[in-house]
Design an enzyme around this catalytic site. Structure first.
Site, PDB file in Angstrom:
ATOM      1  CG  HIS A 125      12.616 -37.774  21.133  1.00 42.77           C
ATOM      2  ND1 HIS A 125      13.498 -38.266  22.061  1.00 42.77           N
ATOM      3  CD2 HIS A 125      12.549 -38.698  20.149  1.00 42.77           C
ATOM      4  CE1 HIS A 125      13.958 -39.446  21.633  1.00 42.77           C
ATOM      5  NE2 HIS A 125      13.396 -39.732  20.485  1.00 42.77           N
ATOM      6  CG  ASP A 203      14.889 -32.634  19.092  1.00 39.99           C
ATOM      7  OD1 ASP A 203      15.670 -32.860  18.144  1.00 39.99           O
ATOM      8  OD2 ASP A 203      14.254 -33.526  19.673  1.00 39.99           O
ATOM      9  CD  GLN A 206      13.518 -37.636  13.000  1.00 39.53           C
ATOM     10  OE1 GLN A 206      13.581 -37.841  11.787  1.00 39.53           O
ATOM     11  NE2 GLN A 206      13.838 -38.566  13.878  1.00 39.53           N
ATOM     12  CE  LYS A 229      17.171 -39.588  15.419  1.00 40.94           C
ATOM     13  NZ  LYS A 229      16.326 -40.735  15.705  1.00 40.94           N
ATOM     14  CB  CYS A 367      11.120 -41.479  22.241  1.00 39.48           C
ATOM     15  SG  CYS A 367      12.167 -42.917  22.294  1.00 39.48           S
TER      16      CYS A 367
HETATM   17  C1  LIG Z   1      12.952 -35.651  17.401  1.00 37.91           C
HETATM   18  C2  LIG Z   1      14.070 -36.414  18.036  1.00 37.91           C
HETATM   19  N1  LIG Z   1      14.763 -35.870  19.041  1.00 37.91           N
HETATM   20  C3  LIG Z   1      15.784 -36.514  19.620  1.00 37.91           C
HETATM   21  C4  LIG Z   1      16.163 -37.768  19.241  1.00 37.91           C
HETATM   22  C5  LIG Z   1      17.300 -38.430  19.947  1.00 37.91           C
HETATM   23  O1  LIG Z   1      18.424 -38.418  19.152  1.00 37.91           O
HETATM   24  P1  LIG Z   1      19.707 -39.255  19.581  1.00 37.91           P
HETATM   25  O2  LIG Z   1      19.218 -40.631  19.863  1.00 37.91           O
HETATM   26  O3  LIG Z   1      20.597 -39.206  18.399  1.00 37.91           O
HETATM   27  O4  LIG Z   1      20.306 -38.619  20.759  1.00 37.91           O
HETATM   28  C6  LIG Z   1      15.468 -38.381  18.200  1.00 37.91           C
HETATM   29  C7  LIG Z   1      15.808 -39.749  17.777  1.00 37.91           C
HETATM   30  O5  LIG Z   1      15.282 -40.723  18.195  1.00 37.91           O
HETATM   31  C8  LIG Z   1      14.401 -37.691  17.593  1.00 37.91           C
HETATM   32  O6  LIG Z   1      13.707 -38.255  16.604  1.00 37.91           O
END
Ligand SMILES: Cc1ncc(COP(=O)(O)O)c(C=O)c1O
Lengths: 412, 144
Positions: A125, A203, A206, A229, A367
């Site tokens: 991401h 990360d 998900q 999430k 993203c």
């Molecule tokens: C895999 C992953 N990493 C990071 C994020 C970013 O999370 P947040 O927007 O809660 O900071 C997301 C969400 O869009 C995501 O799906």
């Protein structure tokens, strides 16, 4: 052909799902962007504001003591949920993005230097790519990609090759892919990384909602999470960090609430995790996040996970049988996320047609532009499932896809 | 309630499927790229300007039905126009989709086809798709 799944046992606990969109009952298939929240979470947060609202840490009075207790309890609950060895290994952040930035800035600035390599997966991401670019720029380190296979899995041989250079200090990758659903073999990768003396950041945005996460069993050094999430509120997340790493790190942001002693010219910082939580924290957020994890455990998470993956599997099969439709990614293990493209309709058009049928999906690059490039698409349409998903949601998704074919034509 | 057929009219689907003037232009005097960060779509618009006249307009790049149709219709609407006329067509098209504080903005006239895109204004998250090529055109003209 299609197994009928009986009514979802917990859907009625989600007030936002009970509405009509474009004249159809809402089929919410955008849970990977953010889940809905159950009443238990909404009530826990409201109870805080109604009864216990007060600032934490510095108060002597009863409300402040209660607020502090709730905040500390929330940290303990999250630590327990991911099996951190002590609650102090959990730092509250505003989300997954901030958790990654914290590590990049606080750990990266101290530990990276000219010639070092940060290995980042192509699948990641933007929030687990851009912070590394920034810190690489600042420290003189460089970024090496870990490639992704055509199936949409991490290419472990490419990771081995990068590690073999002996220059890798940190490996950053996601547990579960938000764009195509791949579940990565975290413990295998973490073990490989640690035998090369490097540090692992995962990360986990998900993952929490769909699979068991045990940070000790996974063997990771840093693990980033987002409350929204996993049925919790927006604006709260957490970083798991092994205690000795956290203790050795300098603070990321500074101010009140994270100090031991301040004179005008010098400061002694509070112990971890307060050292990384300056300012008034998001107390109702932390309470809601913890309530969401409790709710998930109390609702029988394994049963809900079986249900959502069966629905996603069915959606994948039925979508694939539509002429001109192609599902992107075919990893061995996937979370309930199905990404697809259609020959004659752009994902944005698919999204608009779906919305007119009451179906909420996401269309775009999610993203993950490097991954989209790797998979040879500009963007995809993505249906993502959660504990409250139903057979009706899948049926509506298929109806929506058929409507797209009606409007834009199937394969000519 | 919104009606999908107002958005996806026959003529839009037609231009979307078989865009006109979709080609690169070696003799272009002006060109610019438009990028939609929402979907990552990229469109390049080419102009051949001679004196005050837009002699030729074309575009390249892929995108959704709305952005392709809008780009295609734009090339047909602008070719042969003077720069002033082309600019005012841009203004009118923009005003049709984006509510402005200048309600007396000249209405689009004589371009029935472009009016087919008016339905997009009811889909706020799709307006950028319809204006993508137009902004690229404007940037090309202004040499930005
Ligand atoms: C895999 C992953 N990493 C990071 C994020 C970013 O999370 P947040 O927007 O809660 O900071 C997301 C969400 O869009 C995501 O799906």
């Amino acid at each position: 052909m299609v197994a009928t799944i009986l009514s979802n046992p917990i859907k009625d606990q989600f007030p936002a799902l009970d509405q009509m969109v474009s004249g159809h009952p809402l089929a919410y298939l955008d849970s990977a962007a953010t889940t809905q929240r159950p009443v238990a979470v909404l009530e826990a947060m409201e109870a805080f504001y109604r009864h216990d609202n007060s600032n934490v840490h510095r108060g002597i009075h009863s409300l402040s003591v209660r607020a502090t207790d709730h905040y500390d309890d929330a940290r303990r609950q999250i630590a327990r949920f991911v099996n951190a060895s002590v609650p102090e290994e959990i730092v509250f952040t505003k989300g997954c993005t901030e958790a990654v930035n914290l590590v990049a800035q606080a750990w990266g600035r101290q530990n990276l230097t000219q010639g070092d390599v940060i290995a980042v997966s192509e699948m990641d991401h933007h929030s687990n790519i851009v912070p590394w670019q920034v810190i690489a720029e600042a420290t003189g380190a460089s970024i090496e990609p870990i490639s992704v296979t055509q199936k949409g899995e991490l290419d472990i041989s490419s990771l081995r090759a990068v590690l073999a250079t002996g220059k890798v200090k940190l490996v950053a990758f996601k547990h579960v892919c938000n764009a195509i659903g791949t579940v990565n073999p975290v413990s295998e990768v973490a073990e490989l990384v640690s035998t090369h003396g490097a540090t692992t950041l995962v990360d986990g945005a998900q993952a929490l909602a769909h699979i068991d996460v045990d940070v000790q069993a996974l063997g990771v050094d840093f693990y980033a999470m987002a409350g929204h999430k996993v049925y919790g509120p927006m604006g709260i997340g957490a970083l798991f960090a092994r205690k000795e790493l956290l203790e050795a790190m300098a603070p990321y942001q500074v101010g009140g609430g994270m100090i031991q002693k301040v004179t005008l010219t010098s400061t002694t910082y509070a112990p971890v995790p307060e050292k990384f939580e300056p300012g008034t924290p998001n107390v109702p957020g932390a309470i809601g996040f913890a309530a969401a994890l409790d709710w998930l455990s109390d609702s029988g998470k394994q049963r809900l996970w079986n249900l959502e993956s069966e629905l996603a599997h069915q959606a994948r099969e039925r979508l694939q049988s539509i002429n001109g439709l192609r599902v992107i990614g075919s990893a061995r293990e996937t979370a309930p996320i199905v990404s697809f493209v259609m020959e004659d309709a752009h994902p944005h058009d698919i999204g608009t047609v779906m919305d007119s049928e009451g179906v909420a999906i996401r269309a775009g690059h999610h993203c993950c532009q490097p991954l989209m490039d790797r998979m040879g698409v500009g963007s995809t349409a993505r249906a993502s499932f959660a504990a409250y998903s139903t057979q009706e949601d899948v049926d509506a998704l298929i109806r929506g896809a058929e409507r797209v074919v009606e409007i834009f034509g199937g394969k000519c | 309630m919104l009606n999908l057929t107002d958005l996806y009219q026959e003529i839009i689907l037609d231009h979307g499927k078989a865009p006109r003037n979709k080609r690169t232009m070696e003799t272009a005097t002006h060109w610019a790229e438009g990028y939609n960060p929402l979907c990552g779509d990229q469109i390049k618009v080419y102009l051949q300007v001679e004196g005050e006249t837009v002699k030729d307009v074309s575009f390249s790049g892929n995108g959704c039905a709305i952005s392709q149709a809008s780009a295609s219709m734009m090339t047909e609407a602008l070719v042969g126009k003077t720069i002033d006329e082309a600019n005012s067509t841009f203004q009118s098209f923009h005003a049709m989709l984006v509510p402005s504080d200048k309600p007396d903005q000249a209405k689009l006239q004589g371009y029935d086809e472009l009016q087919a895109l008016e339905g997009v204004k009811n889909y706020p998250n799709r307006i950028k798709c319809a204006t993508l090529a137009w902004h690229a055109f404007k940037s090309a003209l202004e040499g930005k």
